[in-house]
Design an enzyme around this catalytic site. Sequence first.
Site, PDB file in Angstrom:
ATOM      1  N   GLU A   1       0.864  -1.099  -0.024  1.00 49.85           N
ATOM      2  CA  GLU A   1       0.033  -0.015  -0.063  1.00 49.85           C
ATOM      3  C   GLU A   1       0.782   1.265  -0.014  1.00 49.85           C
ATOM      4  O   GLU A   1       1.620   1.490   0.864  1.00 49.85           O
ATOM      5  CB  GLU A   1      -1.007  -0.087   1.401  1.00 49.85           C
ATOM      6  CG  GLU A   1      -1.811  -1.040   1.385  1.00 49.85           C
ATOM      7  CD  GLU A   1      -2.972  -0.957   2.346  1.00 49.85           C
ATOM      8  OE1 GLU A   1      -4.025  -1.249   2.125  1.00 49.85           O
ATOM      9  OE2 GLU A   1      -2.890  -0.188   3.206  1.00 49.85           O
ATOM     10  N   CYS A   2       0.557   2.292  -0.790  1.00 50.84           N
ATOM     11  CA  CYS A   2       1.124   3.343  -1.082  1.00 50.84           C
ATOM     12  C   CYS A   2       2.751   3.402  -0.983  1.00 50.84           C
ATOM     13  O   CYS A   2       3.115   2.920  -1.982  1.00 50.84           O
ATOM     14  CB  CYS A   2       0.831   4.568   0.292  1.00 50.84           C
ATOM     15  SG  CYS A   2       1.126   6.169   0.017  1.00 50.84           S
ATOM     16  N   GLY A   3       3.367   3.602   0.075  1.00 51.37           N
ATOM     17  CA  GLY A   3       4.926   3.417   0.010  1.00 51.37           C
ATOM     18  C   GLY A   3       5.347   1.828  -0.234  1.00 51.37           C
ATOM     19  O   GLY A   3       6.559   1.714  -0.850  1.00 51.37           O
TER      20      GLY A   3
ATOM     21  N   MET B   1       5.004   1.502  -3.908  1.00 51.43           N
ATOM     22  CA  MET B   1       6.232   2.278  -4.881  1.00 51.43           C
ATOM     23  C   MET B   1       7.417   1.348  -4.653  1.00 51.43           C
ATOM     24  O   MET B   1       8.098   1.256  -5.635  1.00 51.43           O
ATOM     25  CB  MET B   1       6.423   3.470  -4.376  1.00 51.43           C
ATOM     26  CG  MET B   1       5.369   4.629  -4.510  1.00 51.43           C
ATOM     27  SD  MET B   1       5.683   6.269  -4.008  1.00 51.43           S
ATOM     28  CE  MET B   1       5.629   6.077  -2.077  1.00 51.43           C
TER      29      MET B   1
ATOM     30  N   SER C   1      -1.543  -0.713  -4.502  1.00 50.17           N
ATOM     31  CA  SER C   1      -2.102   0.484  -4.906  1.00 50.17           C
ATOM     32  C   SER C   1      -1.653   1.572  -3.884  1.00 50.17           C
ATOM     33  O   SER C   1      -0.954   1.287  -2.972  1.00 50.17           O
ATOM     34  CB  SER C   1      -3.386   0.330  -4.943  1.00 50.17           C
ATOM     35  OG  SER C   1      -4.048   0.657  -3.742  1.00 50.17           O
TER      36      SER C   1
END
Length: 434
Positions: free
Chosen positions: A327-329, A332, A425
């Site tokens: 999730e998020c970080g 990435m 995501s």
Amino acid sequence: MKSGPKAFLIAGGSSHSGKTVLTAGLIRALIRRGLKVKAAKCGPDYIDPRFLEAASDAPAINLDPFAMRPERLRALAARQAQGADLLVVEGVMGLYDGGANGLGSTASLAAHLALPTFLVVAANGMSQSTAAVAEGFARLADGFSLAGAIVNRAGSERHQGLIQEGFARASVPLIGIVPRDERLALPSRHLGLVQAEEHQTLDAVIEASAALIEKHVDLDAVLQAAEPLGDSHENAATLPPLAQKIALADDVAFRFAYPHWLADWRAAGVEITTFSPLADEAPADDAGAIFLPGGYPELYAGKLATAATFKRSMRDAASKGRLVYGECGGFMTLGDGLIDAEGRRHEMLGLLPLVTSFAARRLHLGYRRLTPLADRPFAGPLGGHEFHYASIVSEGPAERLFDSRDAADTPLGEVGLCRGSVSGSFLHVIDRAA
């Protein structure tokens, strides 16, 4: 009649009113009185609960009136208050801000749980008008009571006298006037306050806040206004666990995992082990799923790029079909590359076709209504939140993870990526949708 631990809520007149430090100090001051206090945070914020946790020396949770159903809110609040004398809940932004049509606001949480609420009004640029602000907030209260106001960051004795003069004409009780004190200043980062564990002097800040509150706030009035929370035996459905054994990335780069998730899963008999990507650790070999939560990988991208054991073990887990979710970080980090604020590209795990950048910052913020498009990691519908400044340089081709809509139900398109057993995501899933 309700029984059990009592509770109240600390709300802000606006963001940056100082309510987090004030709430932490209030918790510590009440503990000094011999009370056992637990804490919760309204909304999706990951950072503020850790400050409340430091003040109370007990885990703090999130209570989100947008993404959680009313029965879920009641069940979580009751579970959090178990064994305590008092549950203190900190609000988010201004009292009536958040979500769509107030759904997701501190006021909506106060109404759902019938929490007496104290309003923190920052005195910057005001004196007598602080009373008018509190009076206006009280007039809009619906389903809860505004039990009093605490004026924060007051100036001279003359300034404080003018504040008292204003409240003499108001119906809202003035519970305290806390003077401005530079010892309470905390540094910020783009997502809010810097994480609690990064503060070497955090306990001294909380102690200073508690001392000010003991001197300037009527704690007896606060305790008198608190109301029993009541017991909840509702069977509120939770998010299903990712696996029976889950490896959770957990360090200052990956810290944003919701405590209610982990508590739910542990209560269901799930074993959760932790590992640190920054320490170049590998997830447990026998974990059925690996979860990379959000955080600040952009601040440590160079170190993550050279974490050979972490990268090799993650790639090996994916090749064997173990479920990997970010999730998020974490999302990435699952990608091919991450470009930092200085424009340097760092090699990430390469498990998803994604390159992200902080060199061209763009704010993405808001609640999300999510419908899973794949058969993992959760069944929907879901409530979530997005808050980041990263931009996507390139992505795909790959399956999409969610269909996304904003708080007003406006379509935002398909988001996230899936490849094999790996998915992720930018969205933080909070709970099953309300």
